[in-house]
Design a protein around this motif. Structure first.
Motif, PDB file in Angstrom:
ATOM      1  N   ALA A  68       1.223 -23.108  74.105  1.00  0.00           N
ATOM      2  CA  ALA A  68       1.761 -23.792  73.232  1.00  0.00           C
ATOM      3  C   ALA A  68       2.019 -23.073  71.597  1.00  0.00           C
ATOM      4  CB  ALA A  68       2.018 -24.910  73.265  1.00  0.00           C
ATOM      5  N   THR A  69       0.493 -22.802  71.670  1.00  0.00           N
ATOM      6  CA  THR A  69       0.468 -22.195  70.275  1.00  0.00           C
ATOM      7  C   THR A  69       0.675 -20.946  69.677  1.00  0.00           C
ATOM      8  OG1 THR A  69      -1.753 -23.056  70.299  1.00  0.00           O
ATOM      9  CG2 THR A  69      -1.554 -21.309  68.605  1.00  0.00           C
ATOM     10  N   THR A  70       1.237 -20.001  70.942  1.00  0.00           N
ATOM     11  CA  THR A  70       1.552 -18.707  70.812  1.00  0.00           C
ATOM     12  C   THR A  70       2.473 -18.078  70.837  1.00  0.00           C
ATOM     13  OG1 THR A  70       0.200 -17.925  73.153  1.00  0.00           O
ATOM     14  CG2 THR A  70      -1.732 -17.400  71.305  1.00  0.00           C
ATOM     15  N   TYR A  71       2.700 -19.194  72.373  1.00  0.00           N
ATOM     16  CA  TYR A  71       4.247 -19.173  72.945  1.00  0.00           C
ATOM     17  C   TYR A  71       5.676 -18.473  71.391  1.00  0.00           C
ATOM     18  CZ  TYR A  71       9.213 -19.241  75.076  1.00  0.00           C
ATOM     19  OH  TYR A  71      10.343 -19.386  75.878  1.00  0.00           O
ATOM     20  N   PRO A  72       5.620 -19.609  70.581  1.00  0.00           N
ATOM     21  CA  PRO A  72       7.435 -19.247  69.456  1.00  0.00           C
ATOM     22  C   PRO A  72       6.670 -18.339  69.080  1.00  0.00           C
ATOM     23  CG  PRO A  72       6.250 -21.795  69.992  1.00  0.00           C
ATOM     24  CD  PRO A  72       5.070 -20.902  70.359  1.00  0.00           C
ATOM     25  N   LEU A  73       6.054 -17.786  68.299  1.00  0.00           N
ATOM     26  CA  LEU A  73       5.981 -16.854  67.248  1.00  0.00           C
ATOM     27  C   LEU A  73       5.672 -14.954  68.062  1.00  0.00           C
ATOM     28  CD1 LEU A  73       4.850 -14.926  64.841  1.00  0.00           C
ATOM     29  CD2 LEU A  73       3.018 -15.317  64.703  1.00  0.00           C
ATOM     30  N   SER A  74       5.450 -15.145  69.804  1.00  0.00           N
ATOM     31  CA  SER A  74       5.029 -14.319  70.746  1.00  0.00           C
ATOM     32  C   SER A  74       6.932 -13.849  70.838  1.00  0.00           C
ATOM     33  CB  SER A  74       4.550 -14.384  71.115  1.00  0.00           C
ATOM     34  OG  SER A  74       3.121 -14.406  71.072  1.00  0.00           O
ATOM     35  N   MET A  75       7.274 -15.179  71.531  1.00  0.00           N
ATOM     36  CA  MET A  75       8.664 -14.947  71.567  1.00  0.00           C
ATOM     37  C   MET A  75      10.248 -14.663  70.704  1.00  0.00           C
ATOM     38  SD  MET A  75      12.233 -17.108  71.262  1.00  0.00           S
ATOM     39  CE  MET A  75      12.202 -18.213  71.418  1.00  0.00           C
ATOM     40  N   PHE A  76       9.304 -14.796  69.525  1.00  0.00           N
ATOM     41  CA  PHE A  76      10.232 -14.395  68.725  1.00  0.00           C
ATOM     42  C   PHE A  76      10.397 -12.646  68.424  1.00  0.00           C
ATOM     43  CE2 PHE A  76      11.207 -18.465  66.474  1.00  0.00           C
ATOM     44  CZ  PHE A  76      12.203 -18.406  66.198  1.00  0.00           C
ATOM     45  N   ALA A  77       8.607 -11.988  68.251  1.00  0.00           N
ATOM     46  CA  ALA A  77       8.526 -11.148  67.564  1.00  0.00           C
ATOM     47  C   ALA A  77       8.981 -10.138  69.091  1.00  0.00           C
ATOM     48  CB  ALA A  77       6.357 -11.291  68.463  1.00  0.00           C
ATOM     49  N   ARG A  78       9.457 -10.603  70.568  1.00  0.00           N
ATOM     50  CA  ARG A  78       9.673 -10.358  71.636  1.00  0.00           C
ATOM     51  C   ARG A  78      11.293  -9.729  71.118  1.00  0.00           C
ATOM     52  NH1 ARG A  78       6.388  -8.245  74.675  1.00  0.00           N
ATOM     53  NH2 ARG A  78       4.287  -9.239  75.400  1.00  0.00           N
ATOM     54  N   VAL A  79      12.125 -10.550  70.888  1.00  0.00           N
ATOM     55  CA  VAL A  79      13.667  -9.891  70.426  1.00  0.00           C
ATOM     56  C   VAL A  79      13.907  -9.193  69.264  1.00  0.00           C
ATOM     57  CG1 VAL A  79      15.513 -11.588  70.096  1.00  0.00           C
ATOM     58  CG2 VAL A  79      13.287 -12.935  71.378  1.00  0.00           C
ATOM     59  N   VAL A  80      13.202  -9.835  68.783  1.00  0.00           N
ATOM     60  CA  VAL A  80      13.055  -8.398  67.391  1.00  0.00           C
ATOM     61  C   VAL A  80      12.259  -7.173  67.666  1.00  0.00           C
ATOM     62  CG1 VAL A  80      12.480  -7.815  65.286  1.00  0.00           C
ATOM     63  CG2 VAL A  80      12.375 -10.412  65.446  1.00  0.00           C
ATOM     64  N   ILE A  81      11.710  -7.285  68.960  1.00  0.00           N
ATOM     65  CA  ILE A  81      11.346  -5.587  69.104  1.00  0.00           C
ATOM     66  C   ILE A  81      12.322  -4.731  70.403  1.00  0.00           C
ATOM     67  CG2 ILE A  81       9.757  -4.344  70.924  1.00  0.00           C
ATOM     68  CD1 ILE A  81       7.556  -6.251  68.996  1.00  0.00           C
TER      69      ILE A  81
ATOM     70  N   GLY B 265      -4.425 -18.928  78.661  1.00  0.00           N
ATOM     71  CA  GLY B 265      -3.091 -20.370  77.784  1.00  0.00           C
ATOM     72  C   GLY B 265      -2.826 -19.047  76.179  1.00  0.00           C
ATOM     73  N   MET B 266      -3.745 -18.130  76.124  1.00  0.00           N
ATOM     74  CA  MET B 266      -3.101 -17.484  75.369  1.00  0.00           C
ATOM     75  C   MET B 266      -1.933 -16.376  75.696  1.00  0.00           C
ATOM     76  SD  MET B 266      -3.871 -14.028  73.697  1.00  0.00           S
ATOM     77  CE  MET B 266      -5.470 -13.871  73.928  1.00  0.00           C
ATOM     78  N   VAL B 267      -2.458 -15.815  77.053  1.00  0.00           N
ATOM     79  CA  VAL B 267      -1.965 -14.259  77.052  1.00  0.00           C
ATOM     80  C   VAL B 267      -0.482 -14.907  78.259  1.00  0.00           C
ATOM     81  CG1 VAL B 267      -1.626 -12.651  79.228  1.00  0.00           C
ATOM     82  CG2 VAL B 267      -3.690 -12.840  77.679  1.00  0.00           C
ATOM     83  N   SER B 268      -1.054 -16.065  78.927  1.00  0.00           N
ATOM     84  CA  SER B 268       1.009 -16.155  79.271  1.00  0.00           C
ATOM     85  C   SER B 268       1.834 -16.773  78.178  1.00  0.00           C
ATOM     86  CB  SER B 268       0.313 -17.971  79.905  1.00  0.00           C
ATOM     87  OG  SER B 268      -0.581 -17.658  81.054  1.00  0.00           O
ATOM     88  N   GLY B 269       1.401 -17.746  77.322  1.00  0.00           N
ATOM     89  CA  GLY B 269       2.269 -18.052  76.010  1.00  0.00           C
ATOM     90  C   GLY B 269       2.635 -15.966  74.861  1.00  0.00           C
TER      91      GLY B 269
END
Length: 552
Positions: free
Chosen positions: A530-543, A501-505
């Protein structure tokens, strides 16, 4: 037979329904087939859509876009609604670790992309598209395209490279999980860790601490600083249901429901811990005393939604004890300030007559809980669109970031699932109803996504740098996902469901999360997603924007 031909080939609303329905039905049927003991499930709908598009099937572009967006919104919103009640407690117990691991996966994938850009001589304007497709993250593609446009360069390469790498981006994460299951995972890895799936722990203590002798449970609770509920007290051979004014004596035994982390502190408080394991599933609680029974009753009366447990005064009125509350698969301590939600299961101890009276008070009707609460779904979708459209400006980033159709619904779903009862909003749906809505949404999304990509998929691969892009994208998807899943299980001791789930998020891949959720018990995979998706999504947009700024 012209009418049958027009039903599938002449673009109309009716034709769109027929084509999408056939793709989903065929995909779900083929998804049940097992090859070497492995099946792809709902993910096969995606490949069926690609095949249909390659064969020339097409529907109205506006209908296609609507069905794709609606399916994605429905899926992620229902996912957020499902995990919302237990999201914040799960975040406290392991959310920081999961987000750090998710960010590590994001950075690892970015490092692989930079390395491949030099090794395979792929311009960074194309590589950001490959990275977005390999991580199935279209918001990062949009951010990268805006940054490329500001430099006066063409964004066509980024769009095409994202399109051809997206399909294997979906498959790569699932393949990583298949390899882990086949060669790495052990039987114990499929069992959720107790601190992740069960937030209560039952222990027996013997009162030997002279500091609490002659004190009431109310006074002892204030002294200890720990959160616990005393379910039963043994005064010699007599067992009783305790109240806050019951006084403890030397040698009394108490059965306590608490969190496992609090056991050491409570051992010091009471004096001595029993070696008996009270957390085994086969314990018959009714044999502890012939006059007392332990039952689980469901809250099915809407007027109790959002009420605090202590406001019901069950102990005072009926001489019963509520030891724990089960909500969406998470067991919570029955604290007086706990806000009740429709569908909560209360574990209650008392005489048979008292338990029956409490059951009548709270409803305890499974039939009533089967009625769907559709208002919360459509209200949530409107709020999801609003939240997903809010521009968020970050320092140093010229283009505002938006949560979009994937981020907005999951954030709103989590918040409504958790805080909706505070405003007396009924958010409960049965597990089967939630799974059906999620399945419909994901199937719509995959069918339309595949149909949209299938038309030019093969031609794009065969011309120019298509195969190079696909190879690079597959490496970016598979290697970091495989390495992080294994590392999370072996070094950070996560169970397979939570690690997947963490990797998928972190990879923004709901299809791989659905695959992991189908082969693991409990809700570990969707909660971790659901725990990891929001922060990872933000990080990918910035990166994505930083890669353009720094390497173009």
């Amino acid at each position: 037979m012209d009418w049958l031909e027009s039903l599938f080939w002449e673009q109309s609303a009716l034709q769109a329904v027929c084509v999408i329905s056939v793709i989903i039905a065929v995909g779900l049927g083929l998804g049940k087939l097992r090859v070497c003991g492995i099946s792809l499930g709902v993910t096969f709908v995606f490949f069926t859509g690609i095949l249909a598009g390659h064969l020339g099937l097409a529907i109205n572009p506006e209908i296609l876009k609507y069905a794709e967006d609606f399916g994605l919104m429905l899926f992620v919103y229902e996912l957020g609604l499902k995990v919302g009640p237990g999201f914040f407690s799960s975040f406290r117990t392991g959310g920081i670790k999961l987000n750090l691991l998710g960010l590590a996966l994001v950075l690892a994938g970015t490092a692989v992309a930079i390395a491949l850009s030099y090794l395979m001589s792929i311009p960074m304007t194309d590589m950001v598209g490959i990275l977005s497709g390999a991580t199935t993250n279209t918001p990062s593609l949009g951010a990268a395209q805006q940054a490329i446009s500001q430099l006066g360069l063409s964004t066509e390469g980024a769009a095409l490279s994202c399109a051809v790498t997206y399909p294997l981006g979906v498959v790569g994460v699932i393949l990583a999980f298949v390899l882990v299951r086949k060669f790495v995972a052990r039987k114990a890895d499929y069992e959720p860790r107790r601190h992740d799936s069960d937030h209560t722990y039952v222990a027996e203590f013997r009162v030997t601490n002279p500091g609490i002798r002659g004190r009431s449970l109310r006074e002892i609770s204030a002294l200890g600083g720990a959160h616990f509920v005393v379910s039963r007290i043994w005064h010699g051979d007599d067992v009783s249901i305790p109240g806050p004014d019951d006084v403890l004596s030397e040698g009394d035994r108490v059965l306590v429901i608490t969190n496992e982390d609090e056991v050491g502190r409570l051992t010091v408080l009471f004096g001595e811990k029993s070696d008996r394991d009270w957390n085994k599933p086969d314990i018959n609680w009714d044999t502890l005393d012939k006059n007392l029974v332990s039952r689980t009753i469901a809250i099915s009366k809407p007027q109790l939604n959002g009420r605090r447990l202590g406001s019901l005064k069950l102990r005072k009125l009926y001489a019963v004890n509520i030891s724990r509350v089960s909500r969406s698969g998470v067991r919570l301590l029955a604290r007086p300030d706990l806000l009740l939600q429709l569908g909560d299961r209360l574990t209650i101890v008392g005489t048979p007559d008292a338990v029956n009276k409490v059951g009548a008070l709270v409803g305890n009707s499974v039939t009533d809980l089967k009625d769907p609460n559709l208002a919360a779904i459509f209200i949530g979708m409107v709020l999801s669109l609003i939240v997903g459209s809010i521009p968020i400006s970050l320092p140093g980033i010229s283009v505002p970031i938006k949560l979009g159709l994937a981020g907005g619904p999951i954030v709103v779903g989590i918040l409504i699932g958790r805080f909706g009862p505070r405003f007396h909003m009924v958010t409960y749906t049965t597990r089967s109803a939630n799974l059906m809505l999620r399945g419909i949404g994901l199937s719509l999304f995959l069918a339309c996504l595949g149909l949209d990509a299938g038309g030019e998929f093969i031609d794009t691969i065969l011309r120019g740098d298509g195969l190079t892009w696909v190879a690079a994208g597959f490496i970016i998807t598979l290697l970091p996902s495989l390495a992080m899943t294994v590392a999370a299980m072996r070094w950070w001791r996560l169970d397979f469901g939570t690690a997947a789930g963490m990797v998928s998020g972190a990879m923004a891949n709901p299809m791989s999360m659905t695959y992991a959720d189908g082969i693991t018990p409990g809700d570990c995979a969707p909660v971790a997603y659901a725990t990891t998706y929001p922060l990872s999504m933000f990080a990918r947009v910035v990166i994505a924007q930083l890669l353009v700024i720094c390497f173009v």
